[in-house]
Design an enzyme around this catalytic site. Sequence first.
Site, PDB file in Angstrom:
ATOM      1  N   ASP A  69       0.863  -1.180   0.000  1.00 48.61           N
ATOM      2  CA  ASP A  69       0.000   0.000   0.000  1.00 48.61           C
ATOM      3  C   ASP A  69       0.899   1.229   0.000  1.00 48.61           C
ATOM      4  O   ASP A  69       1.952   1.211   0.640  1.00 48.61           O
ATOM      5  CB  ASP A  69      -0.830  -0.033   1.297  1.00 48.61           C
ATOM      6  CG  ASP A  69      -2.168   0.663   1.176  1.00 48.61           C
ATOM      7  OD1 ASP A  69      -2.756   0.628   0.084  1.00 48.61           O
ATOM      8  OD2 ASP A  69      -2.621   1.231   2.182  1.00 48.61           O
ATOM      9  N   TYR A  71       2.410   4.854   1.108  1.00 47.70           N
ATOM     10  CA  TYR A  71       2.414   5.625   2.350  1.00 47.70           C
ATOM     11  C   TYR A  71       1.224   6.582   2.330  1.00 47.70           C
ATOM     12  O   TYR A  71       0.889   7.155   1.298  1.00 47.70           O
ATOM     13  CB  TYR A  71       3.704   6.427   2.479  1.00 47.70           C
ATOM     14  CG  TYR A  71       4.961   5.593   2.590  1.00 47.70           C
ATOM     15  CD1 TYR A  71       5.148   4.711   3.649  1.00 47.70           C
ATOM     16  CD2 TYR A  71       5.976   5.712   1.646  1.00 47.70           C
ATOM     17  CE1 TYR A  71       6.312   3.956   3.763  1.00 47.70           C
ATOM     18  CE2 TYR A  71       7.146   4.960   1.750  1.00 47.70           C
ATOM     19  CZ  TYR A  71       7.305   4.080   2.812  1.00 47.70           C
ATOM     20  OH  TYR A  71       8.458   3.341   2.915  1.00 47.70           O
ATOM     21  N   PHE A  82       7.978   1.553  -1.104  1.00 45.73           N
ATOM     22  CA  PHE A  82       8.946   1.770  -0.015  1.00 45.73           C
ATOM     23  C   PHE A  82       9.689   3.108  -0.108  1.00 45.73           C
ATOM     24  O   PHE A  82      10.383   3.488   0.829  1.00 45.73           O
ATOM     25  CB  PHE A  82       9.964   0.620   0.079  1.00 45.73           C
ATOM     26  CG  PHE A  82       9.360  -0.700   0.444  1.00 45.73           C
ATOM     27  CD1 PHE A  82       8.970  -0.960   1.747  1.00 45.73           C
ATOM     28  CD2 PHE A  82       9.160  -1.675  -0.519  1.00 45.73           C
ATOM     29  CE1 PHE A  82       8.406  -2.185   2.099  1.00 45.73           C
ATOM     30  CE2 PHE A  82       8.586  -2.903  -0.189  1.00 45.73           C
ATOM     31  CZ  PHE A  82       8.216  -3.164   1.114  1.00 45.73           C
ATOM     32  N   HIS A 191       8.764  -9.390   6.327  1.00 48.91           N
ATOM     33  CA  HIS A 191       8.646  -7.983   5.932  1.00 48.91           C
ATOM     34  C   HIS A 191       9.622  -7.130   6.748  1.00 48.91           C
ATOM     35  O   HIS A 191       9.898  -7.441   7.916  1.00 48.91           O
ATOM     36  CB  HIS A 191       7.213  -7.508   6.180  1.00 48.91           C
ATOM     37  CG  HIS A 191       6.864  -6.232   5.501  1.00 48.91           C
ATOM     38  ND1 HIS A 191       7.177  -4.993   6.050  1.00 48.91           N
ATOM     39  CD2 HIS A 191       6.243  -5.984   4.323  1.00 48.91           C
ATOM     40  CE1 HIS A 191       6.754  -4.045   5.227  1.00 48.91           C
ATOM     41  NE2 HIS A 191       6.174  -4.615   4.175  1.00 48.91           N
TER      42      HIS A 191
END
Length: 228
Positions: A69, A71, A82, A191
């Site tokens: 998703d 930010y 990222f 993760h």
Amino acid sequence: MSLDLMESLPADWRGKIDPYLDPIKVAALSAFVSQEYDEQTVYPPREDLFNAFRHCPYDRARVLILGQDPYHGPGQAHGLSFSVRPGVRIPPSLRNIYKELAGDLDVSMATTGDLTPWADQGVLLLNAVLTVRAGDAGSHAGKGWEEFTDAAIRALNDKDERVVFVLWGAYARKKAKLVTHDRHVVIESAHPSPLSAKKFLGTKPFSKVNKALADAGEPEIRWEHAVD
């Protein structure tokens, strides 16, 4: 303002993704995303929506790093998983990615969160869901983006050249089933989120990616370039 997602997508990717998409579902997703941009604060900005594809043309794509998703804070998301814009504080997951990079390849910790230099080398920094409402994580999940980005993964799987698929966390690892050709390599781990960082740190994904590329006669990624 009306938004046609397929028309907005770079033409090289459009031709590869289109066969895997249902046009009725894409039209519904386009309508939803258009309305959200018109009526809500949505990230990333409309002009950055397809940055991952723009910076990493299909023919040059050699690595996929899959996020979930964008930010959802102001000024953070700019269309690359990222990654955050220059000058924006580095988020916790990305900080752990940098810690692992430093330990894996013995490079300095990066001071910028902008991963555009990775994308420009053929790393597709793709989120499974490409938009989000401000302050509302996961708000655009289940609206059709997942089918759209799965199509991109399937298109990468079609490539004759090796692609390295980097899947961090349980959500991303479910996508391994879309990689069906044995010429490709899938690298999976926990993760980099602080919640699972202990299992992520020490997995050496960056050296593994470069070895997989080198074994196929492809140039390695200059991961440390993001530090410059």
